[in-house]
Scaffold this motif. Structure first.
Motif, PDB file in Angstrom:
ATOM      1  N   LEU A 146       0.823  -1.214   0.000  1.00 18.62           N
ATOM      2  CA  LEU A 146       0.000   0.000   0.000  1.00 18.62           C
ATOM      3  C   LEU A 146       0.857   1.263   0.000  1.00 18.62           C
ATOM      4  CD1 LEU A 146      -2.402  -1.943   0.447  1.00 18.62           C
ATOM      5  CD2 LEU A 146      -3.365  -0.201   1.947  1.00 18.62           C
ATOM      6  N   ASP A 147       1.979   1.224   0.713  1.00 20.01           N
ATOM      7  CA  ASP A 147       2.911   2.358   0.687  1.00 20.01           C
ATOM      8  C   ASP A 147       3.414   2.588  -0.736  1.00 20.01           C
ATOM      9  OD1 ASP A 147       2.599   2.453   3.428  1.00 20.01           O
ATOM     10  OD2 ASP A 147       4.555   1.568   3.882  1.00 20.01           O
ATOM     11  N   TYR A 150       0.639   4.185  -2.877  1.00 16.39           N
ATOM     12  CA  TYR A 150       0.460   5.617  -2.583  1.00 16.39           C
ATOM     13  C   TYR A 150       1.590   6.446  -3.182  1.00 16.39           C
ATOM     14  CZ  TYR A 150      -0.267   9.992  -0.108  1.00 16.39           C
ATOM     15  OH  TYR A 150      -0.465  11.308   0.183  1.00 16.39           O
ATOM     16  N   ASN A 151       2.811   5.986  -3.001  1.00 16.70           N
ATOM     17  CA  ASN A 151       3.970   6.728  -3.500  1.00 16.70           C
ATOM     18  C   ASN A 151       4.015   6.769  -5.023  1.00 16.70           C
ATOM     19  OD1 ASN A 151       4.913   7.298  -0.909  1.00 16.70           O
ATOM     20  ND2 ASN A 151       6.079   5.398  -0.786  1.00 16.70           N
ATOM     21  N   PHE A 159      -6.993   4.850  -6.107  1.00 16.83           N
ATOM     22  CA  PHE A 159      -6.717   3.466  -5.730  1.00 16.83           C
ATOM     23  C   PHE A 159      -8.050   2.779  -5.440  1.00 16.83           C
ATOM     24  CE2 PHE A 159      -5.274   0.581  -2.052  1.00 16.83           C
ATOM     25  CZ  PHE A 159      -5.058  -0.493  -2.903  1.00 16.83           C
ATOM     26  N   LEU A 217      -4.448   2.131   5.012  1.00 19.72           N
ATOM     27  CA  LEU A 217      -4.621   3.234   4.059  1.00 19.72           C
ATOM     28  C   LEU A 217      -4.092   4.545   4.646  1.00 19.72           C
ATOM     29  CD1 LEU A 217      -8.189   2.305   2.762  1.00 19.72           C
ATOM     30  CD2 LEU A 217      -6.133   2.406   1.338  1.00 19.72           C
ATOM     31  N   ALA A 220      -0.289   4.579   4.870  1.00 18.64           N
ATOM     32  CA  ALA A 220       0.270   4.790   3.531  1.00 18.64           C
ATOM     33  C   ALA A 220       0.250   6.268   3.148  1.00 18.64           C
ATOM     34  CB  ALA A 220      -0.508   3.974   2.501  1.00 18.64           C
ATOM     35  N   GLY A 221      -0.732   7.021   3.677  1.00 14.60           N
ATOM     36  CA  GLY A 221      -0.810   8.451   3.384  1.00 14.60           C
ATOM     37  C   GLY A 221      -2.156   8.922   2.874  1.00 14.60           C
ATOM     38  N   PHE A 222      -3.098   7.982   2.672  1.00 11.59           N
ATOM     39  CA  PHE A 222      -4.415   8.374   2.155  1.00 11.59           C
ATOM     40  C   PHE A 222      -5.222   9.079   3.252  1.00 11.59           C
ATOM     41  CE2 PHE A 222      -3.406   4.797  -0.722  1.00 11.59           C
ATOM     42  CZ  PHE A 222      -3.643   5.403  -1.949  1.00 11.59           C
ATOM     43  N   TYR A 225     -10.584   8.500   1.662  1.00 10.94           N
ATOM     44  CA  TYR A 225     -10.902   7.116   1.296  1.00 10.94           C
ATOM     45  C   TYR A 225     -12.241   6.730   1.912  1.00 10.94           C
ATOM     46  CZ  TYR A 225      -9.535   5.740   6.040  1.00 10.94           C
ATOM     47  OH  TYR A 225      -9.470   5.621   7.404  1.00 10.94           O
ATOM     48  N   ALA A 239      -9.860   5.213  -2.763  1.00  9.99           N
ATOM     49  CA  ALA A 239      -8.946   6.104  -2.037  1.00  9.99           C
ATOM     50  C   ALA A 239      -8.285   7.031  -3.048  1.00  9.99           C
ATOM     51  CB  ALA A 239      -7.887   5.304  -1.282  1.00  9.99           C
ATOM     52  N   LYS A 241      -5.432  10.099  -3.779  1.00  8.05           N
ATOM     53  CA  LYS A 241      -4.233  10.750  -3.245  1.00  8.05           C
ATOM     54  C   LYS A 241      -4.390  12.277  -3.332  1.00  8.05           C
ATOM     55  CE  LYS A 241       0.778  10.905  -3.662  1.00  8.05           C
ATOM     56  NZ  LYS A 241       1.964  10.277  -4.260  1.00  8.05           N
TER      57      LYS A 241
END
Length: 241
Positions: A146-147, A150-151, A159, A217, A220-222, A225, A239, A241
């Motif tokens: 998941l990281d 996101y990246n 996502f 999530l 990961a940075g979301f 979502y 989700a 970004k």
């Protein structure tokens, strides 16, 4: 569409479930008879792709199997310069997907990769789909994936995550399982088939609960979502970004 009869005969020993040639041969039927609202999930991937696709970007189908989600992404792309990368570690699945792709005319190029999702570099992505894939991946690798998603997403990228879930409330968890089994029985799976497949999947498909998905999530940075669909113990997230 060849009918799934893999678990129709009673066996004294049930082997762990594998995405082999036998499964690939009947997988489309298996998905449509086993996963509640599966056609709606595929149709919505197309609609969401049209809403979130960005020009000159990449789209990813992680755990593509026979390519239903990939083709939904392709049909949803309405702009130029995009590419689709579809990956699955089952050679039986990717081989059959290649055969399907060779018989179709597509407007957006599709690259099929036979490898583990964890090895894939994700970059310049406006759409990433994991349709009932994360549940088959080692628990220790799920956050890492998941990281990576996101990246690899562009700002405003989407996502889509679909999963079978567990519930910490045992009574509710048992109820959702029973409703799912009833759904499969109504779709012409026998009680023996349902029971034997459940045994085969026992140590292969490991469900998370909703709070675990939410936590992953967020780590990961979301921040944007939510669940857009839940049918019994199956759900789909979006989700952004």
């Amino acid at each position: 569409m060849k009918k799934d009869k893999i678990f129709a005969k009673k066996n004294s020993t049930i082997k762990p479930f594998e995405f082999n040639d036998e499964v690939a041969e009947v997988f489309t039927d298996m998905l449509h008879r086993s996963i509640p609202s599966y056609p709606l999930t595929i149709n919505t991937i197309k609609s969401l792709t049209t809403r979130f696709i960005q020009p000159n970007s990449n789209c990813y189908d992680l755990g593509c199997s026979l390519g239903e989600a990939t083709f939904a992404i392709e049909e949803g792309i309405t702009i130029d310069g995009c590419k689709i990368i579809a990956i699955d570690k089952s050679s039986a699945m990717t081989k059959k997907f290649h055969n399907k792709l060779n018989k179709k005319t597509v407007s957006t190029p599709i690259t099929i990769i036979n490898d583990d999702v964890i090895n894939l570099n994700i970059s310049n992505a406006s759409i990433v789909v994991m349709n009932y894939t994360l549940q088959f991946i080692d628990m220790d690798l799920r956050q890492k994936i998941l990281d990576k998603i996101y990246n690899g997403l562009k700002p405003g990228g989407l996502f889509i995550l679909s999963e079978k879930i567990g519930n910490n409330d045992k009574m509710i968890n048992d109820l959702l399982i029973e409703l799912h089994h009833e759904y499969k029985y109504k779709n012409s799976y026998s009680h023996i088939e349902i029971s034997q497949k459940r045994t085969a999947l026992e140590k292969v498909l490991i469900c998370d609960d909703i709070s675990t998905h939410n936590q992953r999530l967020e780590i990961a940075g979301f921040t944007n979502y939510g669940i857009w669909l839940q049918h019994f113990n199956f759900l789909s997230y979006v989700a952004v970004k």
